[in-house]
Design a protein around this motif. Structure first.
Motif, PDB file in Angstrom:
ATOM      1  N   SER A  52       0.808  -1.222   0.000  1.00  0.00           N
ATOM      2  CA  SER A  52       0.000   0.000   0.000  1.00  0.00           C
ATOM      3  C   SER A  52       0.838   1.268   0.000  1.00  0.00           C
ATOM      4  CB  SER A  52      -0.925   0.023   1.228  1.00  0.00           C
ATOM      5  OG  SER A  52      -1.786  -1.094   1.250  1.00  0.00           O
ATOM      6  N   VAL A  53       2.102   1.155   0.399  1.00  0.00           N
ATOM      7  CA  VAL A  53       2.950   2.333   0.576  1.00  0.00           C
ATOM      8  C   VAL A  53       4.155   2.259  -0.358  1.00  0.00           C
ATOM      9  CG1 VAL A  53       4.378   3.638   2.201  1.00  0.00           C
ATOM     10  CG2 VAL A  53       2.244   2.586   2.985  1.00  0.00           C
ATOM     11  N   GLN A  54       4.424   3.377  -1.004  1.00  0.00           N
ATOM     12  CA  GLN A  54       5.621   3.486  -1.826  1.00  0.00           C
ATOM     13  C   GLN A  54       6.117   4.924  -1.761  1.00  0.00           C
ATOM     14  OE1 GLN A  54       5.275   1.895  -5.785  1.00  0.00           O
ATOM     15  NE2 GLN A  54       7.156   2.845  -6.481  1.00  0.00           N
ATOM     16  N   ASP A  55       7.410   5.094  -1.572  1.00  0.00           N
ATOM     17  CA  ASP A  55       8.001   6.432  -1.453  1.00  0.00           C
ATOM     18  C   ASP A  55       7.274   7.264  -0.403  1.00  0.00           C
ATOM     19  OD1 ASP A  55       9.897   5.887  -3.413  1.00  0.00           O
ATOM     20  OD2 ASP A  55       8.584   6.577  -5.018  1.00  0.00           O
ATOM     21  N   SER A  56       6.958   6.617   0.707  1.00  0.00           N
ATOM     22  CA  SER A  56       6.327   7.277   1.860  1.00  0.00           C
ATOM     23  C   SER A  56       4.901   7.739   1.593  1.00  0.00           C
ATOM     24  CB  SER A  56       7.160   8.479   2.327  1.00  0.00           C
ATOM     25  OG  SER A  56       8.493   8.105   2.563  1.00  0.00           O
ATOM     26  N   MET A  57       4.322   7.298   0.484  1.00  0.00           N
ATOM     27  CA  MET A  57       2.965   7.715   0.139  1.00  0.00           C
ATOM     28  C   MET A  57       2.020   6.524   0.166  1.00  0.00           C
ATOM     29  SD  MET A  57       3.775  10.312  -3.024  1.00  0.00           S
ATOM     30  CE  MET A  57       2.042  10.756  -3.189  1.00  0.00           C
ATOM     31  N   GLU A 183       6.177  18.972  -6.141  1.00  0.00           N
ATOM     32  CA  GLU A 183       6.764  18.731  -7.462  1.00  0.00           C
ATOM     33  C   GLU A 183       6.309  17.391  -8.029  1.00  0.00           C
ATOM     34  OE1 GLU A 183       8.534  20.781  -9.272  1.00  0.00           O
ATOM     35  OE2 GLU A 183       8.751  22.365  -7.782  1.00  0.00           O
ATOM     36  N   THR A 184       6.180  16.404  -7.151  1.00  0.00           N
ATOM     37  CA  THR A 184       5.736  15.076  -7.590  1.00  0.00           C
ATOM     38  C   THR A 184       4.299  15.125  -8.088  1.00  0.00           C
ATOM     39  OG1 THR A 184       7.244  13.994  -6.030  1.00  0.00           O
ATOM     40  CG2 THR A 184       5.419  12.669  -6.880  1.00  0.00           C
ATOM     41  N   GLN A 185       3.452  15.871  -7.402  1.00  0.00           N
ATOM     42  CA  GLN A 185       2.069  16.004  -7.844  1.00  0.00           C
ATOM     43  C   GLN A 185       1.999  16.689  -9.203  1.00  0.00           C
ATOM     44  OE1 GLN A 185      -0.279  17.905  -4.783  1.00  0.00           O
ATOM     45  NE2 GLN A 185       0.290  16.402  -3.239  1.00  0.00           N
ATOM     46  N   GLN A 186       2.830  17.705  -9.394  1.00  0.00           N
ATOM     47  CA  GLN A 186       2.871  18.375 -10.694  1.00  0.00           C
ATOM     48  C   GLN A 186       3.363  17.423 -11.777  1.00  0.00           C
ATOM     49  OE1 GLN A 186       4.998  22.130 -10.482  1.00  0.00           O
ATOM     50  NE2 GLN A 186       4.087  22.588  -8.492  1.00  0.00           N
ATOM     51  N   LYS A 191       2.149  13.875 -16.465  1.00  0.00           N
ATOM     52  CA  LYS A 191       2.081  12.532 -17.052  1.00  0.00           C
ATOM     53  C   LYS A 191       0.652  12.167 -17.428  1.00  0.00           C
ATOM     54  CE  LYS A 191       6.188  10.514 -14.831  1.00  0.00           C
ATOM     55  NZ  LYS A 191       6.662   9.494 -13.863  1.00  0.00           N
ATOM     56  N   THR A 192      -0.289  12.546 -16.584  1.00  0.00           N
ATOM     57  CA  THR A 192      -1.698  12.280 -16.881  1.00  0.00           C
ATOM     58  C   THR A 192      -2.139  13.047 -18.123  1.00  0.00           C
ATOM     59  OG1 THR A 192      -2.182  11.904 -14.537  1.00  0.00           O
ATOM     60  CG2 THR A 192      -4.043  12.430 -15.966  1.00  0.00           C
ATOM     61  N   HIS A 193      -1.685  14.312 -18.198  1.00  0.00           N
ATOM     62  CA  HIS A 193      -2.009  15.127 -19.382  1.00  0.00           C
ATOM     63  C   HIS A 193      -1.421  14.507 -20.645  1.00  0.00           C
ATOM     64  CE1 HIS A 193      -2.977  18.525 -21.828  1.00  0.00           C
ATOM     65  NE2 HIS A 193      -1.723  18.937 -21.962  1.00  0.00           N
ATOM     66  N   LYS A 194      -0.191  14.028 -20.548  1.00  0.00           N
ATOM     67  CA  LYS A 194       0.456  13.393 -21.700  1.00  0.00           C
ATOM     68  C   LYS A 194      -0.306  12.134 -22.118  1.00  0.00           C
ATOM     69  CE  LYS A 194       4.670  10.899 -22.966  1.00  0.00           C
ATOM     70  NZ  LYS A 194       6.002  10.447 -22.521  1.00  0.00           N
ATOM     71  N   ALA A 195      -0.704  11.326 -21.142  1.00  0.00           N
ATOM     72  CA  ALA A 195      -1.450  10.096 -21.458  1.00  0.00           C
ATOM     73  C   ALA A 195      -2.761  10.430 -22.167  1.00  0.00           C
ATOM     74  CB  ALA A 195      -1.716   9.309 -20.176  1.00  0.00           C
TER      75      ALA A 195
END
Length: 416
Positions: A52-57, A183-186, A191-195
């Motif tokens: 459930s957790v990756q990179d503290s998220m 920055e990660t959210q941006q 990436k979502t926009h590109k997809a």
């Protein structure tokens, strides 16, 4: 709290604490309560397991009931509890529980639940310290899945300053975490926009024009349907190499694992001797050739940049555009579109691992607009890729900066 005074102090200390006493050395059990008891699990809760957790998220929230929960669901969380990954702790998939909502949360026994006696935020930062992780690994059992028991974890040495200094360190590092998160959210938004653009800028199955078209081309009519083999030469790369031909400096070898969407990322540089490469001169790649994954994540493609011209592909599908009315960059983007991915998967052969053979690759049908519209699409997607790469590099820079700060903000013990 049982502590021992140590003479070691960190390399970097905030000015207001430089005249303070030395840090204290103690054990984790004197800094936090490990796996505190609870009155029993609620009827329903969000279960947090090691996936459930990756990179503290927290990536996903799996709601379950006490009756259906796995036996490992035992850690009932309170605000500011710290979860430390006890299985493969080098992954650092820890989690600082700061959620306040209408749900109860229960964590797996794959985590140690730490409830700090002083600053929980400091403790959360401290457990990412490489020196602390190294101490944990020294007490882990197992090789493939090293793990530490809560009993042994409790005895791991930790260093703590006064509470105000703990809070100052935590605030400094947490502010960097906030910047990294923003920055990660941006980055994810880009990436979502590109997809979405990749989905809309190329025609869907059964269509001759895309859903989204730049204004200046809206009245230009249908795209042209052409066979790949009519506008390009296709081939397969080397089917074998010899390790005896590997050299420190030579002809770069591009493998399937090096090919990412519109990018070649050679994580392990392999070079072939010129003598070996000359035997396969007809397979040497040129600038603007397209390499496509043949086995594995089939269909993923990247353009050969000038610095890799003359390289050789290993079991790659290679495309060299021969028509002046077709842009190699456009074809590469087309190959990386969701629609083409579906085609590649429909042609997949093999058990367990997908294989995209040259015969089926040659069945590729391209949908091509005018060269000006091709270039507009390429420019749009390439500029977005540049933004993504710049954002990714900024995140890496911030993470490296944080790691550097952590090495200086926490003291080095004798023998480390």
């Amino acid at each position: 709290m049982k502590t021992n005074t140590i003479t070691a102090v960190p390399k970097l200390r905030f000015p207001e604490f430089r005249s303070n006493e030395s840090w204290k050395s103690t054990t984790l059990e004197n800094v936090a309560e490990l796996n505190p008891s609870n009155p029993g699990l609620p009827n329903k809760f969000i279960y947090i397991d090691l996936e459930s957790v990756q990179d503290s998220m927290l990536l996903n929230r799996k709601e379950t009931s006490t009756a259906n929960a796995p036996s490992r669901a035992q850690r009932l969380l309170e605000y500011e509890d710290v979860l430390f990954q006890t299985v493969r702790p080098y992954q650092k998939n820890n989690f600082f529980f700061l959620l306040k909502d209408d749900h109860n949360y229960v964590a797996s026994t794959g985590y140690a639940q730490l409830r700090a006696f002083e600053s929980a935020s400091y403790l959360n930062q401290y457990i990412y310290n490489e020196r602390f992780v190294s101490r944990v690994l020294e007490h882990c059992a197992g090789s493939n899945y090293p793990a530490i028991s809560s009993k042994n974890l409790a005895k791991i040495s930790v260093e703590i300053p006064s509470l105000p200094e703990q809070q100052k360190i935590a605030n400094c590092l947490s502010s960097l975490d906030d910047s990294i998160d923003a920055e990660t959210q941006q980055l994810e938004s880009l990436k979502t926009h590109k997809a979405g653009l990749l989905q809309q800028l190329f025609p869907a199955e059964g269509e001759m024009i895309p859903k989204r078209r730049f204004a200046e081309f809206e009245g230009d009519g249908d795209w042209e349907e052409v066979k790949l083999v009519d506008v390009a030469e296709t081939s397969i790369g080397l089917v074998t190499t010899m390790t005896t031909s590997y050299v420190e400096k030579g002809i770069p070898l591009i493998r399937n694992s090096d090919i990412k969407p519109n990018a070649i990322r050679m994580t392990k540089l392999i070079n072939l001797s010129k003598e070996f490469a000359d035997k396969y001169e007809n397979k040497r790649l040129l600038k603007n050739d397209i390499v496509t994954v043949h086995t594995g994540d089939i269909g993923v493609s990247a353009l050969v940049e000038q610095d890799l011209e003359g390289s050789l592909g290993f079991a790659t599908l290679n495309t060299r555009v021969t028509s002046s009315s077709v842009s190699p960059e456009f074809v590469c983007w087309f190959f990386n579109s969701p629609e083409y991915k579906r085609f590649a998967l429909s042609m997949a052969t093999g058990d367990g691992r997908n294989n995209f053979n040259l015969r089926d690759f040659n069945k590729t049908i391209l949908f091509i607009p005018d060269i000006l519209e091709q270039q507009k699409i390429v420019d749009c997607l390439s500029s977005l890729d540049n933004l993504i790469q710049a954002k990714d590099e900024k995140i890496k820079m911030l993470k490296e900066h944080k790691q550097g700060l952590m090495q200086q903000l926490f003291p080095v013990m004798d023998g480390e």
